[in-house]
Scaffold this motif. Structure first.
Motif, PDB file in Angstrom:
ATOM      1  N   LYS A 258       0.840  -1.196   0.000  1.00 24.29           N
ATOM      2  CA  LYS A 258       0.000   0.000   0.000  1.00 24.29           C
ATOM      3  C   LYS A 258       0.873   1.243   0.000  1.00 24.29           C
ATOM      4  CE  LYS A 258      -3.722  -2.282   2.559  1.00 24.29           C
ATOM      5  NZ  LYS A 258      -3.245  -3.612   2.351  1.00 24.29           N
ATOM      6  N   GLU A 259       0.435   2.278  -0.730  1.00 21.98           N
ATOM      7  CA  GLU A 259       1.168   3.537  -0.750  1.00 21.98           C
ATOM      8  C   GLU A 259       1.353   4.025   0.681  1.00 21.98           C
ATOM      9  OE1 GLU A 259      -1.403   2.906  -2.761  1.00 21.98           O
ATOM     10  OE2 GLU A 259      -0.598   3.089  -4.777  1.00 21.98           O
ATOM     11  N   GLY A 260       2.576   4.401   1.013  1.00 25.87           N
ATOM     12  CA  GLY A 260       2.899   4.842   2.362  1.00 25.87           C
ATOM     13  C   GLY A 260       3.173   3.698   3.320  1.00 25.87           C
ATOM     14  N   GLY A 261       2.930   2.470   2.882  1.00 26.84           N
ATOM     15  CA  GLY A 261       3.148   1.308   3.739  1.00 26.84           C
ATOM     16  C   GLY A 261       4.602   0.878   3.762  1.00 26.84           C
ATOM     17  N   GLU A 262       4.939   0.119   4.780  1.00 24.01           N
ATOM     18  CA  GLU A 262       6.303  -0.376   4.931  1.00 24.01           C
ATOM     19  C   GLU A 262       6.528  -1.595   4.040  1.00 24.01           C
ATOM     20  OE1 GLU A 262       8.716   1.207   6.765  1.00 24.01           O
ATOM     21  OE2 GLU A 262       7.134   2.715   6.883  1.00 24.01           O
ATOM     22  N   VAL A 263       7.702  -1.627   3.422  1.00 27.10           N
ATOM     23  CA  VAL A 263       8.087  -2.665   2.477  1.00 27.10           C
ATOM     24  C   VAL A 263       9.430  -3.234   2.913  1.00 27.10           C
ATOM     25  CG1 VAL A 263       8.759  -3.057   0.069  1.00 27.10           C
ATOM     26  CG2 VAL A 263       6.871  -1.529   0.588  1.00 27.10           C
ATOM     27  N   VAL A 264       9.587  -4.542   2.825  1.00 25.76           N
ATOM     28  CA  VAL A 264      10.872  -5.182   3.085  1.00 25.76           C
ATOM     29  C   VAL A 264      11.430  -5.651   1.747  1.00 25.76           C
ATOM     30  CG1 VAL A 264      12.061  -7.113   4.203  1.00 25.76           C
ATOM     31  CG2 VAL A 264      10.223  -5.904   5.412  1.00 25.76           C
ATOM     32  N   ILE A 265      12.677  -5.286   1.482  1.00 28.52           N
ATOM     33  CA  ILE A 265      13.380  -5.755   0.290  1.00 28.52           C
ATOM     34  C   ILE A 265      14.494  -6.658   0.789  1.00 28.52           C
ATOM     35  CG2 ILE A 265      14.660  -5.120  -1.780  1.00 28.52           C
ATOM     36  CD1 ILE A 265      13.229  -2.392  -1.623  1.00 28.52           C
ATOM     37  N   ALA A 266      14.422  -7.920   0.391  1.00 26.67           N
ATOM     38  CA  ALA A 266      15.348  -8.925   0.901  1.00 26.67           C
ATOM     39  C   ALA A 266      16.123  -9.556  -0.246  1.00 26.67           C
ATOM     40  CB  ALA A 266      14.580 -10.002   1.666  1.00 26.67           C
ATOM     41  N   GLY A 267      17.380  -9.840   0.013  1.00 27.90           N
ATOM     42  CA  GLY A 267      18.193 -10.549  -0.958  1.00 27.90           C
ATOM     43  C   GLY A 267      17.932 -12.042  -0.871  1.00 27.90           C
ATOM     44  N   ALA A 268      18.056 -12.708  -2.002  1.00 31.06           N
ATOM     45  CA  ALA A 268      17.904 -14.161  -2.088  1.00 31.06           C
ATOM     46  C   ALA A 268      18.808 -14.624  -3.230  1.00 31.06           C
ATOM     47  CB  ALA A 268      16.447 -14.535  -2.363  1.00 31.06           C
ATOM     48  N   PRO A 269      19.166 -15.896  -3.268  1.00 33.31           N
ATOM     49  CA  PRO A 269      20.040 -16.360  -4.349  1.00 33.31           C
ATOM     50  C   PRO A 269      19.446 -16.077  -5.737  1.00 33.31           C
ATOM     51  CG  PRO A 269      19.938 -17.998  -2.615  1.00 33.31           C
ATOM     52  CD  PRO A 269      18.891 -16.954  -2.297  1.00 33.31           C
ATOM     53  N   GLY A 270      20.109 -15.217  -6.504  1.00 33.97           N
ATOM     54  CA  GLY A 270      19.698 -14.923  -7.874  1.00 33.97           C
ATOM     55  C   GLY A 270      18.562 -13.944  -8.035  1.00 33.97           C
ATOM     56  N   ARG A 271      18.053 -13.386  -6.931  1.00 32.17           N
ATOM     57  CA  ARG A 271      16.911 -12.479  -7.039  1.00 32.17           C
ATOM     58  C   ARG A 271      16.812 -11.613  -5.792  1.00 32.17           C
ATOM     59  NH1 ARG A 271      14.899 -17.290  -5.223  1.00 32.17           N
ATOM     60  NH2 ARG A 271      13.605 -17.136  -3.348  1.00 32.17           N
ATOM     61  N   LEU A 272      15.936 -10.632  -5.860  1.00 35.07           N
ATOM     62  CA  LEU A 272      15.492  -9.886  -4.688  1.00 35.07           C
ATOM     63  C   LEU A 272      14.040 -10.264  -4.451  1.00 35.07           C
ATOM     64  CD1 LEU A 272      16.806  -6.312  -5.617  1.00 35.07           C
ATOM     65  CD2 LEU A 272      17.969  -8.082  -4.280  1.00 35.07           C
TER      66      LEU A 272
END
Length: 144
Positions: free
Chosen positions: A100-114
């Motif tokens: 959601k706009e303004g919502g918190e987002v987690v960006i996590a690393g993973a093998p070969g991708r985010l």
């Protein structure tokens, strides 16, 4: 390979900043698509081309393969970071991932991708792993 997790907010236009440690990984462009467990997958273009080669070789006569390709490929969007290192997450993908706009987002690393997660779904996924850790046999040879 990208690793780590970072928390950002989705802006009012549906954009999120790619964390500095991940920018080189996707600097030549990226593909956003539906991922497993309600997150989004982010692939660098070179990795996405390899995935496309694998998808095209799945048997058309296999209903499960067709369903997976439909789920995974039809949601894909090719894009680039803007000058502020943000990417626009298209509305259908935001809806899928519960972003959601303004919502918190987690960006996590993973093998070969985010992976891009809503904060709520991220912590739920982590809690599920803690509640039912992988069997020792599944981790054999991983560390040692």
């Amino acid at each position: 390979m990208p690793f780590g997790e970072y928390q950002y907010s989705l802006d009012d236009k549906g954009r999120v900043v790619i964390p500095a440690p991940f920018r080189d990984f996707v600097e030549d462009g990226l593909v956003l698509t539906r991922g497993m467990e309600g997150c989004l997958y982010v692939f660098p273009l070179d990795r996405w081309k390899k995935i496309e080669e694998q998808l095209v070789n799945l048997p058309l006569t296999d209903a499960e393969a067709r369903a997976f390709v439909r789920f995974f490929y039809s949601g894909a969007h090719k894009t680039r970071m803007d000058s502020a290192s943000r990417v626009l997450i298209p509305p259908p993908l935001r809806l899928f991932a519960g972003l959601k706009e303004g919502g918190e987002v987690v960006i996590a690393g993973a093998p070969g991708r985010l992976e891009i997660w809503s904060q709520e779904r991220w912590w739920k996924a982590i809690e599920e792993v803690l509640a039912k850790p992988p069997a020792p046999e599944a981790l054999k040879g991983l560390v040692g």
